[in-house]
Design an enzyme around this catalytic site. Structure first.
Site, PDB file in Angstrom:
ATOM      1  N   THR A 185       2.057  18.092   5.663  1.00 34.78           N
ATOM      2  CA  THR A 185       0.807  17.355   5.855  1.00 34.78           C
ATOM      3  C   THR A 185      -0.034  18.165   6.838  1.00 34.78           C
ATOM      4  O   THR A 185       0.508  18.974   7.592  1.00 34.78           O
ATOM      5  CB  THR A 185       1.062  15.958   6.442  1.00 34.78           C
ATOM      6  N   GLU A 334       2.828  12.116   1.486  1.00 36.19           N
ATOM      7  CA  GLU A 334       4.103  11.394   1.633  1.00 36.19           C
ATOM      8  C   GLU A 334       4.430  10.508   0.444  1.00 36.19           C
ATOM      9  O   GLU A 334       5.530   9.967   0.356  1.00 36.19           O
ATOM     10  CB  GLU A 334       4.058  10.530   2.906  1.00 36.19           C
ATOM     11  N   LYS A 443     -13.937  -0.235  16.657  1.00 37.32           N
ATOM     12  CA  LYS A 443     -13.693  -1.569  17.225  1.00 37.32           C
ATOM     13  C   LYS A 443     -14.926  -1.974  18.010  1.00 37.32           C
ATOM     14  O   LYS A 443     -15.239  -1.375  19.023  1.00 37.32           O
ATOM     15  CB  LYS A 443     -12.470  -1.531  18.139  1.00 37.32           C
ATOM     16  N   TRP A 448     -13.588  -5.332  13.697  1.00 33.89           N
ATOM     17  CA  TRP A 448     -13.494  -3.978  13.151  1.00 33.89           C
ATOM     18  C   TRP A 448     -14.664  -3.702  12.213  1.00 33.89           C
ATOM     19  O   TRP A 448     -15.036  -4.544  11.398  1.00 33.89           O
ATOM     20  CB  TRP A 448     -12.197  -3.827  12.336  1.00 33.89           C
TER      21      TRP A 448
END
Ligand code: ADP
Length: 553
Positions: A185, A334, A443, A448
Site C-alpha cells: 500500500t 487489502e 469535524k 462531520w
C-alpha cells in the site's frame, strides 16, 4: 461426511491454461514502451509465460521467492503475471510513482531477487542499484536493439532471456494458499505495508469480478485496462479476462486523454477501467477537440471506475457522450481489490437519468464473498439506514488477514473484520456511500462534513476540472472546509460563483468558508488527491474576511 468431488487447487496458472486452450486467438494489444502498438494473443502469452518460467528457474529463482516489476501495462508485464506466478514465484509489483526511498524500502523488505523494469525506469533502477544489496540481477523489458546504456551488474535483456528458453513448461501443483502477488500500500503514513495475495484469493476474486453483477465480462469484450498492473493487480482484470478470454488492451506509458481516446476507438474497447483522474483527462481531451472527433464510432458500454469517488458529473458524461454505464466500485489493495460494485436493482428499472446517476454515485453493493458493515468508535454495528455514518469494516476470502512480515501487527478483530480506514453509510438496499477517509473527515461544530460529497458537488460545475476539500483549523468550529478548485483550460470560476453554485446542493453549514483557485492539485502515487500535502500547504491559511461565518449545525 466428506463430499466426493475433486480437490483441484485454485491456482492462477489454471487461468492462462484455460485462456490459451479455449481463446488462443483472442487478442492482447498494447502500446509498447518503445513506441509501436504490439499485437499478441492469449495463446502466445501462454508460450512466452512458459519461456519466462523456464528462465526464472535457470536464474535460480525458487518457489516463494520474490521478483519485482517496475513496469507499465504492457503485454510483457502480463507475461510476468502468468509466468512468474504460475511457476510459484511471487510477483512484487512496484508502483514506480512512489518516492525512491519508499521503493528502496520495499525492495529490501520484500528481498526481491530480480527486478524487471521498463525502459522508462532505467535511470531509476541505476540510482537504486548501488543501494540495494540483495538483488541478483536486473532485466530490461525490451529487445537487444533497445537495451538502455546503463552500467549495471547483471543487466539482462528480457527478449534474449525468453528466446533462449523452451515454450514447454508444466505449471507446478502449488498449494492454493501459496503466495502469488505482493503489493505494498502506498504508505501515506509510515512505511508501505505489503499485502500478500494467495492464489486462492485472487482466483475467487476473478469469478466475482467477471460475474454478470460484477464487471459482466465475456470473450466478446475488449477491455482497456488503464488501472496499472502495479496497483492492486489492475483490479483483477488480467485474471478475470483470462477466465473469460476477453481481449485486453494496454496503454503502456501513454496515459494522456488523446492516447486513451485513440486506443479505445481503434481497439473497439467496450469496457474501460481506471481511476477518475484518468477520465477527467479523457473528457477534457474530448472537450478541447470536440469538432474534430467522431464519438459515433465508439463501442463503449461500461466504465469501471474506483480508487477515489466517481463524481456524478463523470457518470453523466459517460452516459451522455457514449451511452456508457459507469460502474462505480470501491475497494482497496487489502481487498484484492473489489469489495463493492454499483449495479442497479430490479426496482430501479425505469428510473429517469438523474435518479439513476444518484444511485451510480454511491460506491455500490457488496459482491458475493465480501461482507461489509459500519461500526461506531466502540465497534458496535450501526444501522443500514443510509443515515448512520460509521467506520467501514470488511471480511471475506480475498480480504487481507495481516501484512507481510507482520508489519502493523494484528489488523483484524476476533471475527476477522478488517477496518478499512474509510467512513461510510450503508442504506437498506446495501449500497455503501463513502463519506471520507477517517483521517480526512472534517469535524465542524461537533458534526462531520463529508469532503467527498463537497468535492462531488463542486465538480458538477461545468467549468471545474477537479476539486479538493480539506478541513482547516477554526477557533470556534474546530475545523471548517476549504475548497480548492482547478478550472478547465481557459475558464475562470470565482469564490462567489462557487458558493452560489453550491448553495442549493449542500447543507448551508457545509458551504466552504473559502474557495481557492489553483493551477494544479497534488496527487498520490495511486492517482488520489493528496490531502496530506494540501493540509500541509494550507495549514496556516486564513479564511478571507468577507466569507460568511458558518451557521451552527
Ligand atoms: P492506496 O495505496 O492509494 O491507499 P488503495 O487502492 O488501496 O491505494 O486505496 C484504497 C482507498 O481508496 C480506499 O480505502 C478508499 O479510501 C479509496 N477508494 C477506493 N475506491 C473508492 C471509491 N469508489 N470512492 C471513494 N474512495 C475510494
Amino acid at each position: 461426511m466428506q463430499g466426493l468431488m475433486q480437490r483441484t487447487p485454485l491456482l492462477l496458472s489454471s487461468l492462462i491454461t484455460h485462456a490459451a486452450r479455449n481463446h488462443a486467438g483472442r487478442e492482447i494489444v498494447g502500446r509498447s514502451v518503445e513506441g509501436p502498438v504490439v499485437r499478441t494473443n492469449w495463446g502466445e502469452v501462454e508460450g512466452r509465460a512458459k519461456r519466462l518460467a523456464n528462465a526464472l528457474a535457470r536464474l535460480g529463482v525458487r518457489e516463494g521467492e520474490r521478483v519485482a516489476t517496475l513496469a507499465w501495462n504492457t503485454q510483457r508485464h502480463l507475461e510476468l503475471y502468468f509466468g512468474a506466478i504460475g511457476s510459484g514465484v511471487v510477483l512484487h509489483t512496484i508502483n514506480p510513482r512512489l518516492f525512491q526511498a519508499q521503493i528502496e524500502y520495499m525492495l529490501e523488505h520484500a528481498e526481491d531477487q530480480y527486478i524487471f523494469f521498463d525502459l522508462s525506469f532505467a535511470a531509476l533502477v541505476s540510482a537504486l542499484a548501488p543501494r540495494i544489496k540483495g538483488v541478483r540481477g536486473y532485466i530490461a523489458l525490451t529487445d537487444r536493439a533497445h537495451m538502455p546504456a546503463i552500467d549495471l551488474p547483471n543487466l539482462l535483456c528480457y527478449e534474449e532471456l525468453l528466446a533462449a528458453e523452451s515454450a514447454q513448461f508444466s505449471w507446478p501443483d502449488l498449494d492454493e494458499n501459496a503466495a502469488s502477488i505482493l503489493c505494498y500500500t502506498s504508505g501515506t503514513t509510515g512505511n508501505p505495508k505489503g499485502v500478500l495475495y494467495s492464489h486462492r484469493a485472487l482466483l475467487l476474486h476473478s469469478f466475482c469480478a467477471a460475474a454478470a453483477d460484477g464487471l459482466g465480462l465475456s470473450c466478446m469484450d475488449s477491455v482497456l485496462t488503464v488501472v496499472p498492473l502495479f496497483h492492486a493487480n489492475a483490479w483483477g482484470l488480467p485474471f478475470a479476462a483470462a477466465m473469460c478470454g476477453a481481449k485486453l488492451v494496454f496503454p503502456g506509458a501513454e496515459l494522456d486523454g488523446g492516447s486513451l481516446f485513440a486506443l479505445t476507438r481503434d481497439e473497439a474497447c467496450n469496457v474501460v477501467a481506471g481511476v477518475p483522474t484518468v477520465w477527467f483527462g479523457f473528457f477534457d481531451y474530448i472537450d478541447r477537440n470536440r469538432d474534430k472527433l467522431d464519438l459515433g464510432v465508439f463501442h463503449l458500454d461500461r466504465a469501471l471506475v474506483g480508487g477515489s469517488a466517481a463524481p456524478r458529473s463523470l457518470i453523466a458524461r459517460f452516459d451522455r457522450d457514449f451511452g456508457a454505464f459507469l460502474l462505480h466500485a470501491w475497494g482497496m489493495t487489502e481487498t484484492s481489490p473489489i469489495a463493492t460494485i454499483g449495479r442497479l436493482l430490479p426496482k430501479h428499472a425505469g428510473l429517469d437519468r438523474e435518479a439513476r446517476y444518484d444511485i451510480q454515485a454511491k460506491q455500490g453493493r457488496p459482491v458475493y464473498g465480501v461482507e461489509v458493515r459500519i461500526v461506531d468508535d466502540a465497534g458496535q454495528e450501526l444501522p443500514r439506514d443510509g443515515v448512520a455514518v460509521g467506520h467501514l469494516v470488511v471480511r471475506g476470502p480475498w480480504v487481507t488477514a495481516g501484512y507481510f512480515r507482520g508489519e502493523g501487527g494484528v489488523v483484524v478483530d476476533a471475527e476477522n473484520w478488517f477496518d478499512t480506514g474509510d467512513v461510510a453509510t450503508i442504506d437498506s438496499d446495501g449500497y455503501v456511500t463513502l463519506t471520507d477517509r477517517a483521517k480526512d473527515i472534517i469535524k465542524s461544530g461537533g458534526e462531520w462534513i463529508s469532503s467527498i460529497a463537497l468535492e462531488n458537488a463542486a465538480i458538477g460545475h461545468a467549468d471545474v476540472l477537479e476539486a479538493a476539500v480539506i478541513g482547516i483549523p477554526h477557533p470556534k468550529w474546530v475545523e471548517r472546509p476549504l475548497l480548492l478548485i482547478r478550472c478547465k483550460e481557459g475558464k475562470v470560476v470565482t469564490r462567489q460563483d462557487m458558493r452560489d453554485f453550491l448553495a442549493d446542493k449542500v447543507a448551508r453549514w457545509w458551504l466552504p468558508d473559502d474557495v481557492i483557485i489553483v493551477e494544479d492539485l497534488p496527487h498520490t502515487a495511486t492517482g488520489k488527491l493528496s490531502k496530506a500535502t494540501l493540509r500541509k500547504l494550507y495549514a496556516n491559511h486564513q479564511i478571507a474576511p468577507e466569507s460568511a461565518p458558518a451557521a451552527a449545525p
